[in-house]
Scaffold this motif. Structure first.
Motif, PDB file in Angstrom:
ATOM      1  N   VAL A   7      57.903  38.232 -24.453  1.00 16.32           N
ATOM      2  CA  VAL A   7      57.696  39.568 -25.040  1.00 16.32           C
ATOM      3  C   VAL A   7      56.747  40.390 -24.171  1.00 16.32           C
ATOM      4  CG1 VAL A   7      56.689  40.793 -27.016  1.00 16.32           C
ATOM      5  CG2 VAL A   7      58.253  38.894 -27.398  1.00 16.32           C
ATOM      6  N   VAL A   8      55.677  39.776 -23.696  1.00 15.77           N
ATOM      7  CA  VAL A   8      54.740  40.468 -22.802  1.00 15.77           C
ATOM      8  C   VAL A   8      55.469  40.889 -21.520  1.00 15.77           C
ATOM      9  CG1 VAL A   8      52.665  40.167 -21.372  1.00 15.77           C
ATOM     10  CG2 VAL A   8      52.688  39.356 -23.735  1.00 15.77           C
ATOM     11  N   LEU A   9      56.282  40.007 -20.993  1.00 15.70           N
ATOM     12  CA  LEU A   9      57.058  40.326 -19.792  1.00 15.70           C
ATOM     13  C   LEU A   9      58.017  41.481 -20.052  1.00 15.70           C
ATOM     14  CD1 LEU A   9      57.610  39.425 -16.862  1.00 15.70           C
ATOM     15  CD2 LEU A   9      59.318  37.863 -17.768  1.00 15.70           C
ATOM     16  N   LEU A  10      58.696  41.463 -21.162  1.00 13.23           N
ATOM     17  CA  LEU A  10      59.616  42.546 -21.520  1.00 13.23           C
ATOM     18  C   LEU A  10      58.880  43.872 -21.671  1.00 13.23           C
ATOM     19  CD1 LEU A  10      62.470  43.472 -22.341  1.00 13.23           C
ATOM     20  CD2 LEU A  10      61.841  42.913 -24.685  1.00 13.23           C
ATOM     21  N   VAL A  59      50.697  48.515 -10.180  1.00 11.27           N
ATOM     22  CA  VAL A  59      49.944  47.529 -10.966  1.00 11.27           C
ATOM     23  C   VAL A  59      50.868  46.875 -11.990  1.00 11.27           C
ATOM     24  CG1 VAL A  59      48.049  47.229 -12.608  1.00 11.27           C
ATOM     25  CG2 VAL A  59      47.734  48.663 -10.592  1.00 11.27           C
ATOM     26  N   TRP A  60      51.715  47.675 -12.666  1.00  9.13           N
ATOM     27  CA  TRP A  60      52.674  47.097 -13.619  1.00  9.13           C
ATOM     28  C   TRP A  60      53.592  46.105 -12.920  1.00  9.13           C
ATOM     29  CZ3 TRP A  60      51.839  46.740 -18.400  1.00  9.13           C
ATOM     30  CH2 TRP A  60      51.284  47.765 -19.139  1.00  9.13           C
ATOM     31  N   LEU A  61      54.047  46.464 -11.728  1.00  7.99           N
ATOM     32  CA  LEU A  61      54.951  45.590 -11.000  1.00  7.99           C
ATOM     33  C   LEU A  61      54.272  44.269 -10.637  1.00  7.99           C
ATOM     34  CD1 LEU A  61      57.780  45.374  -9.825  1.00  7.99           C
ATOM     35  CD2 LEU A  61      56.907  46.386  -7.726  1.00  7.99           C
ATOM     36  N   VAL A  62      53.043  44.321 -10.161  1.00  9.06           N
ATOM     37  CA  VAL A  62      52.306  43.099  -9.841  1.00  9.06           C
ATOM     38  C   VAL A  62      52.073  42.281 -11.113  1.00  9.06           C
ATOM     39  CG1 VAL A  62      50.077  42.219  -9.022  1.00  9.06           C
ATOM     40  CG2 VAL A  62      51.249  44.035  -7.765  1.00  9.06           C
ATOM     41  N   LEU A  65      55.238  40.431 -11.967  1.00 13.63           N
ATOM     42  CA  LEU A  65      55.453  39.299 -11.065  1.00 13.63           C
ATOM     43  C   LEU A  65      54.528  38.132 -11.394  1.00 13.63           C
ATOM     44  CD1 LEU A  65      55.961  41.154  -7.684  1.00 13.63           C
ATOM     45  CD2 LEU A  65      57.702  40.078  -9.109  1.00 13.63           C
ATOM     46  N   VAL A  66      53.276  38.419 -11.701  1.00 13.14           N
ATOM     47  CA  VAL A  66      52.322  37.344 -12.025  1.00 13.14           C
ATOM     48  C   VAL A  66      52.697  36.666 -13.337  1.00 13.14           C
ATOM     49  CG1 VAL A  66      49.908  36.878 -12.650  1.00 13.14           C
ATOM     50  CG2 VAL A  66      50.436  38.292 -10.664  1.00 13.14           C
ATOM     51  N   ILE A  67      53.075  37.459 -14.344  1.00  6.74           N
ATOM     52  CA  ILE A  67      53.479  36.875 -15.632  1.00  6.74           C
ATOM     53  C   ILE A  67      54.734  36.020 -15.448  1.00  6.74           C
ATOM     54  CG2 ILE A  67      54.374  37.426 -17.940  1.00  6.74           C
ATOM     55  CD1 ILE A  67      51.383  37.779 -17.692  1.00  6.74           C
ATOM     56  N   THR A  78      64.096  30.695  -9.017  1.00  7.31           N
ATOM     57  CA  THR A  78      65.537  30.942  -8.977  1.00  7.31           C
ATOM     58  C   THR A  78      65.836  32.381  -8.586  1.00  7.31           C
ATOM     59  OG1 THR A  78      65.830  29.285 -10.704  1.00  7.31           O
ATOM     60  CG2 THR A  78      67.655  30.790 -10.333  1.00  7.31           C
ATOM     61  N   VAL A  79      65.158  33.318  -9.232  1.00  8.57           N
ATOM     62  CA  VAL A  79      65.397  34.741  -8.957  1.00  8.57           C
ATOM     63  C   VAL A  79      65.032  35.087  -7.521  1.00  8.57           C
ATOM     64  CG1 VAL A  79      64.610  37.078  -9.518  1.00  8.57           C
ATOM     65  CG2 VAL A  79      65.226  35.503 -11.348  1.00  8.57           C
ATOM     66  N   PHE A  80      63.871  34.656  -7.086  1.00  9.13           N
ATOM     67  CA  PHE A  80      63.434  35.032  -5.747  1.00  9.13           C
ATOM     68  C   PHE A  80      64.180  34.286  -4.643  1.00  9.13           C
ATOM     69  CE2 PHE A  80      60.388  37.378  -7.992  1.00  9.13           C
ATOM     70  CZ  PHE A  80      59.932  38.353  -7.124  1.00  9.13           C
TER      71      PHE A  80
END
Length: 143
Positions: A7-10, A59-62, A65-67, A78-80
């Motif tokens: 949910v945080v990622l979304l 910042v949102w993008l980083v 990626l970290v989450i 897998t994605v990367f």
């Protein structure tokens, strides 16, 4: 716990996507603003409107990626692994976009402003394309 992280990622992806419209749209408007005199006012408006959000978007993008990396390491791998090319080109585009936007203002000569403006505008068009290509690859099951 995985559901909370998802949910945080979304929410972080949604925040990036919503603010990215301002960010990437500004590059398109800069590209179509016109020459030196005709484009002066639109470019001033672009700088004024975009200045508060362009750093936050990265910042949102980083954060996303970290989450993703810490919360879902197998998904991240897998994605990367599968989408390395469009994601690498998007990363190059992000760097060029930021450099073009930041460096076009302090340059005094028109040729320099045009060069940095073109870098900003073109990478503002290409970066979302490559991000969309990666999302399309993921959605189609290639990743």
């Amino acid at each position: 716990m995985a559901a909370v992280i998802a949910v945080v990622l979304l929410l972080a992806v949604a925040a990036y996507a919503c603010a990215g419209g301002t960010d990437y749209g500004a590059g398109f408007w800069d590209l179509t603003a016109g020459g030196t005199e005709r484009g002066k006012r639109p470019r001033w408006l672009i700088d004024h409107a975009m200045a508060p959000v362009w750093e936050v978007n990265n910042v949102w993008l980083v954060f996303v990626l970290v989450i993703m990396w810490t919360g879902f390491p197998v998904l991240f791998q897998t994605v990367f692994s599968a989408m390395w090319l469009p994601l690498a080109l998007a990363a190059v585009g992000l760097v060029l976009r930021g450099a073009g936007f930041a460096l076009r203002k302090p340059v005094r000569r028109i040729a320099g402003r045009r060069l940095y403006g073109a870098v900003f505008a073109l990478s503002s068009l290409l970066t979302p394309f490559f991000l969309g290509a990666a999302v399309g690859g993921i959605a189609s099951g290639r990743a």
